[in-house]
Design a protein around this motif. Sequence first.
Motif, PDB file in Angstrom:
ATOM      1  N   ALA A 392      -6.074   5.016   0.848  1.00 31.37           N
ATOM      2  CA  ALA A 392      -5.004   5.535   0.002  1.00 31.37           C
ATOM      3  C   ALA A 392      -3.636   5.019   0.434  1.00 31.37           C
ATOM      4  O   ALA A 392      -2.706   4.969  -0.372  1.00 31.37           O
ATOM      5  N   GLY A 393      -3.502   4.647   1.703  1.00 32.61           N
ATOM      6  CA  GLY A 393      -2.231   4.125   2.183  1.00 32.61           C
ATOM      7  C   GLY A 393      -2.106   2.624   2.055  1.00 32.61           C
ATOM      8  O   GLY A 393      -1.116   2.037   2.504  1.00 32.61           O
ATOM      9  N   ASP A 394      -3.083   2.000   1.447  1.00 31.68           N
ATOM     10  CA  ASP A 394      -3.112   0.545   1.294  1.00 31.68           C
ATOM     11  C   ASP A 394      -2.271   0.143   0.079  1.00 31.68           C
ATOM     12  O   ASP A 394      -2.589   0.489  -1.058  1.00 31.68           O
ATOM     13  N   THR A 395      -1.189  -0.593   0.302  1.00 33.65           N
ATOM     14  CA  THR A 395      -0.298  -0.996  -0.789  1.00 33.65           C
ATOM     15  C   THR A 395      -1.036  -1.795  -1.850  1.00 33.65           C
ATOM     16  O   THR A 395      -0.817  -1.604  -3.056  1.00 33.65           O
ATOM     17  N   ALA A 396      -1.918  -2.684  -1.416  1.00 31.96           N
ATOM     18  CA  ALA A 396      -2.682  -3.491  -2.374  1.00 31.96           C
ATOM     19  C   ALA A 396      -3.574  -2.603  -3.231  1.00 31.96           C
ATOM     20  O   ALA A 396      -3.747  -2.842  -4.432  1.00 31.96           O
ATOM     21  N   PHE A 397      -4.131  -1.567  -2.616  1.00 30.31           N
ATOM     22  CA  PHE A 397      -4.968  -0.624  -3.356  1.00 30.31           C
ATOM     23  C   PHE A 397      -4.152   0.092  -4.433  1.00 30.31           C
ATOM     24  O   PHE A 397      -4.560   0.183  -5.590  1.00 30.31           O
ATOM     25  N   ILE A 398      -2.985   0.607  -4.055  1.00 31.65           N
ATOM     26  CA  ILE A 398      -2.149   1.332  -5.014  1.00 31.65           C
ATOM     27  C   ILE A 398      -1.719   0.410  -6.149  1.00 31.65           C
ATOM     28  O   ILE A 398      -1.742   0.794  -7.328  1.00 31.65           O
ATOM     29  N   ASP A 399      -1.346  -0.819  -5.823  1.00 35.90           N
ATOM     30  CA  ASP A 399      -0.937  -1.771  -6.862  1.00 35.90           C
ATOM     31  C   ASP A 399      -2.087  -2.065  -7.824  1.00 35.90           C
ATOM     32  O   ASP A 399      -1.878  -2.208  -9.038  1.00 35.90           O
ATOM     33  N   ALA A 400      -3.310  -2.143  -7.286  1.00 34.85           N
ATOM     34  CA  ALA A 400      -4.473  -2.399  -8.137  1.00 34.85           C
ATOM     35  C   ALA A 400      -4.704  -1.249  -9.105  1.00 34.85           C
ATOM     36  O   ALA A 400      -5.076  -1.457 -10.268  1.00 34.85           O
ATOM     37  N   GLN A 401      -4.488  -0.016  -8.640  1.00 32.66           N
ATOM     38  CA  GLN A 401      -4.660   1.139  -9.522  1.00 32.66           C
ATOM     39  C   GLN A 401      -3.549   1.211 -10.567  1.00 32.66           C
ATOM     40  O   GLN A 401      -3.785   1.562 -11.720  1.00 32.66           O
ATOM     41  N   ARG A 402      -2.337   0.885 -10.164  1.00 35.05           N
ATOM     42  CA  ARG A 402      -1.221   0.892 -11.112  1.00 35.05           C
ATOM     43  C   ARG A 402      -1.467  -0.075 -12.261  1.00 35.05           C
ATOM     44  O   ARG A 402      -1.097   0.193 -13.408  1.00 35.05           O
ATOM     45  N   ALA A 403      -2.082  -1.191 -11.948  1.00 40.39           N
ATOM     46  CA  ALA A 403      -2.331  -2.201 -12.983  1.00 40.39           C
ATOM     47  C   ALA A 403      -3.283  -1.687 -14.054  1.00 40.39           C
ATOM     48  O   ALA A 403      -3.235  -2.131 -15.202  1.00 40.39           O
ATOM     49  N   LYS A 404      -4.135  -0.730 -13.681  1.00 35.20           N
ATOM     50  CA  LYS A 404      -5.111  -0.195 -14.637  1.00 35.20           C
ATOM     51  C   LYS A 404      -4.692   1.153 -15.211  1.00 35.20           C
ATOM     52  O   LYS A 404      -5.329   1.664 -16.116  1.00 35.20           O
ATOM     53  N   LYS A 405      -3.641   1.758 -14.673  1.00 38.87           N
ATOM     54  CA  LYS A 405      -3.122   3.081 -15.016  1.00 38.87           C
ATOM     55  C   LYS A 405      -3.872   4.150 -14.222  1.00 38.87           C
ATOM     56  O   LYS A 405      -5.074   4.035 -14.014  1.00 38.87           O
ATOM     57  N   PRO A 406      -3.129   5.174 -13.823  1.00 41.41           N
ATOM     58  CA  PRO A 406      -1.717   5.400 -14.114  1.00 41.41           C
ATOM     59  C   PRO A 406      -0.804   4.571 -13.219  1.00 41.41           C
ATOM     60  O   PRO A 406      -1.140   4.300 -12.065  1.00 41.41           O
ATOM     61  N   TYR A 407       0.352   4.203 -13.752  1.00 39.68           N
ATOM     62  CA  TYR A 407       1.303   3.431 -12.954  1.00 39.68           C
ATOM     63  C   TYR A 407       1.823   4.273 -11.791  1.00 39.68           C
ATOM     64  O   TYR A 407       2.023   3.767 -10.688  1.00 39.68           O
ATOM     65  N   ASN A 408       2.027   5.560 -12.045  1.00 40.72           N
ATOM     66  CA  ASN A 408       2.522   6.460 -10.989  1.00 40.72           C
ATOM     67  C   ASN A 408       1.364   6.990 -10.144  1.00 40.72           C
ATOM     68  O   ASN A 408       1.271   8.186  -9.873  1.00 40.72           O
ATOM     69  N   TYR A 409       0.484   6.105  -9.707  1.00 40.31           N
ATOM     70  CA  TYR A 409      -0.736   6.517  -9.016  1.00 40.31           C
ATOM     71  C   TYR A 409      -0.448   7.317  -7.748  1.00 40.31           C
ATOM     72  O   TYR A 409      -1.231   8.191  -7.360  1.00 40.31           O
ATOM     73  N   GLU A 410       0.692   7.033  -7.116  1.00 39.86           N
ATOM     74  CA  GLU A 410       1.006   7.732  -5.872  1.00 39.86           C
ATOM     75  C   GLU A 410       1.152   9.235  -6.069  1.00 39.86           C
ATOM     76  O   GLU A 410       1.042  10.012  -5.114  1.00 39.86           O
ATOM     77  N   VAL A 411       1.367   9.672  -7.325  1.00 42.67           N
ATOM     78  CA  VAL A 411       1.467  11.108  -7.606  1.00 42.67           C
ATOM     79  C   VAL A 411       0.142  11.804  -7.283  1.00 42.67           C
ATOM     80  O   VAL A 411       0.128  12.933  -6.778  1.00 42.67           O
TER      81      VAL A 411
END
Length: 466
Positions: A392-411
């Motif tokens: 969950a703390g992996d920046t690449a992971f968060i960016d990959a999820q944002r690309a598919k939605k939701p963009y505000n995945y960190e919420v």
Amino acid sequence: MKKFLSLLLGALLAVVCFVGCGDMEFDDDIYDDSATPEELGANPNAPEITLAHWDSSGSLEGAVLNTVLKQFYATHPDGQKIRVKVEIMGMYEQTMPTILASGDEDKPEIIMMPDGSFNSWMAQYASQFENLDPYIQKSGFDETKLWDGAVSRYKYKYENHSHVFGNGSVYALPKDVSPNVMFYNKDFFFEKQVEIPKNTDGSIKRMTIDEGVEMWRKLIVGEENKNALERRYALGNMPPESMVWSAGSDFLNESRTGFITDSRQIAGFKKAYQKMVDLVDEKIVPDGTSMSGSSTSSLFLTGKVACYIGGIYDTAQLRNSSFDWDITYIPAFEDNLNVNGYSGSVGYSMWSGTDSSLKDLAYSVIEYISSEEAQRIMTEMGFNIPLQKSIAGDTAFIDAQRAKKPYNYEVFLESLRYQPSGTWRYTRNNVWKERLSTEAAKLFQRSGYTVDDFVAALPGIVNGSL
């Protein structure tokens, strides 16, 4: 059904999993929820066990598990030593207790354990579940790498003639943990020129409930229409936990033996329920009858509400929707702004009557579903937040999820840090909660019935149910 699932899940899964999954590949044949273990790559000569699972998301549940099992057969050291038959059950939380109480000696070897049923099932049928501590010690599974509370909600012991939940031995490992967030239709927000507030550093701002109300008022359409089905409400639902906990209150006293008695908590409880009444009175939220029979996610998908409170499990279907959407924090009272909802989970237990020659293999399947590899698969499908905090703390992971939605995945991730498990974990059954909810319905159905009336009635209703 197979064609539908292929289209739905095909839109969710990349041909190759996102960073960290190596050469993990997915094929269309796994999208059939009825695929046999052999079709998924299991050894046809291996012994078979059954994994019982609910149907809360229809055939998608089986398809998700088949995706994970296909990888288990291909990569796990025990993958070719066992075949797993997934059995999807309707009315699972009513059906499984009947199975557990029966004298049938052919129960499923792996039993899906909703955290909302854990207390009740362990209090009544503890002997039916295998203590997983010896298997965990042998394998070296480390629960500290998972989100806080992910495993502890499945711990139990019987001590001094009392059932103790949240401590003791582990009787299930989690498949997932999902916090609640607010989903919102970005197209509707653009139409009404409403924006989700942000902090000065650009991060998503946690709104107070008053800020939320101000925002929701701008999103209502057709409020003058007497036909509720022709209106667009701003918000589909507001869980009581979001209001009560953030108001600094609770539903039961600290010892879970009765309704709250602390004067400050009672004041917070009244404030919370009055706000829920106000949301309905202002037609921000529909009452319990105007949209009966429709889930809040369905209302959102069909444009009947601009926002709703839900979990990560809704992401899979939303990624296939025809409109733009995102998530934000649930607006809450400032008293306890971060504790704005609850997290839910399901895990997997082992039936204690499993053949002794199969117990280690059954545990391998249970642990694999909690593993980083399986969690990445389910996260890629939009069905999970990874249990491992490191992913969950992996920046690449968060960016990959944002690309598919939701963009505000960190919420999702930040909400999970603060949201506790639901009130179903308070006691061994939910009778008190069901009766409290029945009484709360009068606030919206009976003219002249006030929050003061409601709170005055609760000690007798709640205490008599515990």
